[in-house]
Design a protein around this motif. Structure first.
Motif, PDB file in Angstrom:
ATOM      1  N   ILE A 111       0.433  -1.282  -0.001  1.00 49.25           N
ATOM      2  CA  ILE A 111      -0.207   0.004  -0.063  1.00 49.25           C
ATOM      3  C   ILE A 111       0.630   1.040  -0.313  1.00 49.25           C
ATOM      4  O   ILE A 111       1.976   1.459   0.552  1.00 49.25           O
ATOM      5  CB  ILE A 111      -0.992   0.218   1.303  1.00 49.25           C
ATOM      6  CG1 ILE A 111      -1.359  -1.295   1.411  1.00 49.25           C
ATOM      7  CG2 ILE A 111      -1.675   1.707   0.939  1.00 49.25           C
ATOM      8  CD1 ILE A 111      -2.662  -1.403   2.319  1.00 49.25           C
ATOM      9  N   ARG A 129      -3.975   9.233   2.354  1.00 47.66           N
ATOM     10  CA  ARG A 129      -4.439   8.366   1.770  1.00 47.66           C
ATOM     11  C   ARG A 129      -4.099   7.525   1.343  1.00 47.66           C
ATOM     12  O   ARG A 129      -2.720   6.861   1.281  1.00 47.66           O
ATOM     13  CB  ARG A 129      -4.218   9.682   0.316  1.00 47.66           C
ATOM     14  CG  ARG A 129      -4.857   9.157  -0.773  1.00 47.66           C
ATOM     15  CD  ARG A 129      -4.093   9.753  -2.425  1.00 47.66           C
ATOM     16  NE  ARG A 129      -4.823   9.162  -3.758  1.00 47.66           N
ATOM     17  CZ  ARG A 129      -3.904   8.837  -4.450  1.00 47.66           C
ATOM     18  NH1 ARG A 129      -2.502   8.582  -3.608  1.00 47.66           N
ATOM     19  NH2 ARG A 129      -4.048   8.104  -5.201  1.00 47.66           N
ATOM     20  N   LYS A 177      -3.243   3.912  -0.702  1.00 44.99           N
ATOM     21  CA  LYS A 177      -4.078   3.198  -2.394  1.00 44.99           C
ATOM     22  C   LYS A 177      -3.029   1.554  -2.438  1.00 44.99           C
ATOM     23  O   LYS A 177      -1.442   1.736  -2.493  1.00 44.99           O
ATOM     24  CB  LYS A 177      -3.704   3.814  -3.396  1.00 44.99           C
ATOM     25  CG  LYS A 177      -3.481   3.741  -4.327  1.00 44.99           C
ATOM     26  CD  LYS A 177      -3.082   4.527  -6.100  1.00 44.99           C
ATOM     27  CE  LYS A 177      -4.080   4.196  -7.102  1.00 44.99           C
ATOM     28  NZ  LYS A 177      -2.734   5.276  -8.312  1.00 44.99           N
ATOM     29  N   ARG A 228      -0.269  -0.727  -4.193  1.00 42.74           N
ATOM     30  CA  ARG A 228       0.995  -0.480  -5.142  1.00 42.74           C
ATOM     31  C   ARG A 228       0.643  -0.967  -6.085  1.00 42.74           C
ATOM     32  O   ARG A 228       0.192  -1.789  -6.012  1.00 42.74           O
ATOM     33  CB  ARG A 228       1.487  -0.748  -4.139  1.00 42.74           C
ATOM     34  CG  ARG A 228       3.138  -0.138  -4.571  1.00 42.74           C
ATOM     35  CD  ARG A 228       4.238  -0.279  -3.206  1.00 42.74           C
ATOM     36  NE  ARG A 228       4.695  -0.025  -1.951  1.00 42.74           N
ATOM     37  CZ  ARG A 228       4.653   1.210  -2.367  1.00 42.74           C
ATOM     38  NH1 ARG A 228       4.911   2.024  -3.320  1.00 42.74           N
ATOM     39  NH2 ARG A 228       4.554   1.942  -0.857  1.00 42.74           N
ATOM     40  N   SER A 277      -5.216  -7.509  -4.986  1.00 44.92           N
ATOM     41  CA  SER A 277      -5.102  -5.832  -5.446  1.00 44.92           C
ATOM     42  C   SER A 277      -7.092  -5.759  -3.859  1.00 44.92           C
ATOM     43  O   SER A 277      -6.869  -4.785  -3.202  1.00 44.92           O
ATOM     44  CB  SER A 277      -5.056  -5.189  -6.437  1.00 44.92           C
ATOM     45  OG  SER A 277      -5.335  -3.385  -6.185  1.00 44.92           O
ATOM     46  N   GLN A 324      -8.647  -3.818  -1.512  1.00 46.59           N
ATOM     47  CA  GLN A 324      -9.232  -2.126  -1.441  1.00 46.59           C
ATOM     48  C   GLN A 324     -10.535  -2.522  -0.664  1.00 46.59           C
ATOM     49  O   GLN A 324     -10.963  -1.551   0.238  1.00 46.59           O
ATOM     50  CB  GLN A 324      -9.501  -2.509  -3.312  1.00 46.59           C
ATOM     51  CG  GLN A 324      -8.640  -1.765  -3.586  1.00 46.59           C
ATOM     52  CD  GLN A 324      -8.812  -1.652  -5.168  1.00 46.59           C
ATOM     53  OE1 GLN A 324     -10.168  -2.986  -5.107  1.00 46.59           O
ATOM     54  NE2 GLN A 324      -8.243  -1.026  -5.771  1.00 46.59           N
ATOM     55  N   ALA A 331     -13.183   6.006  -0.672  1.00 46.08           N
ATOM     56  CA  ALA A 331     -12.920   5.882  -2.049  1.00 46.08           C
ATOM     57  C   ALA A 331     -12.875   7.421  -2.905  1.00 46.08           C
ATOM     58  O   ALA A 331     -13.398   8.070  -3.037  1.00 46.08           O
ATOM     59  CB  ALA A 331     -13.543   4.963  -3.115  1.00 46.08           C
ATOM     60  N   ASP A 332     -11.433   7.545  -3.112  1.00 44.81           N
ATOM     61  CA  ASP A 332     -11.460   8.700  -4.083  1.00 44.81           C
ATOM     62  C   ASP A 332     -11.218   8.140  -5.869  1.00 44.81           C
ATOM     63  O   ASP A 332     -11.180   7.125  -6.480  1.00 44.81           O
ATOM     64  CB  ASP A 332      -9.751   9.338  -4.112  1.00 44.81           C
ATOM     65  CG  ASP A 332      -8.854   8.310  -4.457  1.00 44.81           C
ATOM     66  OD1 ASP A 332      -8.871   8.001  -4.757  1.00 44.81           O
ATOM     67  OD2 ASP A 332      -8.551   9.255  -3.171  1.00 44.81           O
ATOM     68  N   SER A 388      -9.032   8.320  -7.917  1.00 44.32           N
ATOM     69  CA  SER A 388      -7.874   7.737  -8.491  1.00 44.32           C
ATOM     70  C   SER A 388      -7.626   6.487  -7.966  1.00 44.32           C
ATOM     71  O   SER A 388      -6.625   5.894  -8.120  1.00 44.32           O
ATOM     72  CB  SER A 388      -6.902   8.238  -7.569  1.00 44.32           C
ATOM     73  OG  SER A 388      -6.036   8.500  -6.497  1.00 44.32           O
ATOM     74  N   GLY A 389      -8.460   5.784  -7.294  1.00 42.59           N
ATOM     75  CA  GLY A 389      -8.406   4.610  -6.600  1.00 42.59           C
ATOM     76  C   GLY A 389      -7.894   4.116  -5.592  1.00 42.59           C
ATOM     77  O   GLY A 389      -7.778   3.075  -5.137  1.00 42.59           O
ATOM     78  N   GLY A 390      -7.716   5.068  -5.082  1.00 46.62           N
ATOM     79  CA  GLY A 390      -7.087   5.636  -3.783  1.00 46.62           C
ATOM     80  C   GLY A 390      -8.470   5.766  -2.495  1.00 46.62           C
ATOM     81  O   GLY A 390      -9.568   5.227  -2.232  1.00 46.62           O
ATOM     82  N   ARG A 414      -9.528   7.790   1.552  1.00 49.36           N
ATOM     83  CA  ARG A 414      -9.002   8.622   2.083  1.00 49.36           C
ATOM     84  C   ARG A 414      -9.236   8.811   3.298  1.00 49.36           C
ATOM     85  O   ARG A 414     -10.292   8.434   3.512  1.00 49.36           O
ATOM     86  CB  ARG A 414     -10.204   9.982   1.009  1.00 49.36           C
ATOM     87  CG  ARG A 414      -9.329  10.426   0.496  1.00 49.36           C
ATOM     88  CD  ARG A 414      -8.237  11.801   0.414  1.00 49.36           C
ATOM     89  NE  ARG A 414      -7.796  11.467  -1.642  1.00 49.36           N
ATOM     90  CZ  ARG A 414      -7.094  12.138  -1.448  1.00 49.36           C
ATOM     91  NH1 ARG A 414      -6.311  12.437  -0.366  1.00 49.36           N
ATOM     92  NH2 ARG A 414      -6.656  12.358  -2.835  1.00 49.36           N
TER      93      ARG A 414
END
Length: 258
Positions: free
Chosen positions: A199, A218, A220, A222, A230, A234, A243-244, A246-248, A250
């Motif tokens: 991550i 943040r 995400k 890696r 992955s 998630q 979730a934001d 960009s796939g990350g 917050r």
């Protein structure tokens, strides 16, 4: 009159002898009272002024061998000053120095390391993170607080960091997490980052003198982590963050302090 002077002198000598030979276990009692039982001194030996023992972090029970020396004269000004070191058979580090008053403190050459799980359990962290793995090391050449203003810098490194995942067989590997902190007026501000692990982590941590804290980060998965892992990561991150685009995810957390 002379008889009373002899009695008074004898009493003074007795009190001085008691103070000089005050047992080291008194440090444990005071530490217990100041920290609400979270920090204790086990196997205390020596005296209040020059002693040794093991610093115990509860409820985990993690131990650090310590040696301490207290200076007597600062006590006349209601201050606690001295040195704190590790067992010389286990560490070549020079002892750190401290000077603590009712409203200020200063430390130099501070270096301490403890298991992450022990620290999180002692701080009443959420149960989801108390199964953390790895060691947390704090180092500071100089850090102080005078009249509500923090000065100096420190570095916290969480090495081989990991957290429980959504399933027993899925553990979140965080690599080496680093917090670079600095005094900034009435606050301590830290920059959060990491290297390695499954991550990517970036964020900030702000602490104030009242004990209040605010974390914004943040997280995400890696790049390069296999698709199945992955997806599991998630799912785990979705439990603690939003979730934001960009796939990350917050993450925001704060504590009000006292």
């Amino acid at each position: 009159m002379r008889a009373w002077l002899v009695v008074a002198a004898g009493a003074l000598l007795l009190l001085t002898a008691v103070a000089v030979e005050a047992p080291a276990v008194l440090v444990d009692r005071q530490l217990d009272a100041l920290t609400g039982g979270r920090l204790r001194i086990a196997d205390a030996a020596g005296t209040l002024w020059n002693g040794s023992g093991a610093l115990v972090l509860l409820p985990n029970g993690a131990r650090i061998p310590v040696l301490w020396h207290l200076d007597a004269l600062p006590l006349l000004r209601s201050r606690l000053s001295g040195t704190l070191g590790h067992d010389p058979t286990q560490s070549a580090e020079s002892p750190s120095t401290f000077d603590v008053g009712a409203d200020d403190f200063a430390v130099r050459g501070l270096a301490v390391a403890l298991p992450a799980e022990a620290l999180l359990r002692a701080s009443d962290a959420p149960a989801i993170v108390t199964g953390a793995g790895g060691m947390v090391e704090l180092r500071s050449n100089a850090f102080a607080m005078h009249r509500g203003v923090f000065e100096g810098n420190f570095v916290v490194r969480w090495q081989d960091a990991s957290l429980p995942g959504p399933r027993p067989e899925v553990r979140l590997a965080l690599g080496d997490v680093r917090l670079d902190g600095a005094g900034s007026g009435g606050e301590i501000k830290g920059l959060l980052s990491n290297a390695g692990g499954d991550i990517e982590i970036s964020g900030t941590l702000t602490l104030v003198g009242t004990g209040a804290a605010r974390l914004e980060a943040r997280l995400k998965p890696r790049a390069g982590v296999d698709a199945e892992r992955s997806k599991a990561i998630q799912a785990a991150l979705s439990m603690i963050g939003a979730a934001d685009d960009s796939g990350g995810f917050r993450v925001a957390w704060q504590a009000s302090g006292r």
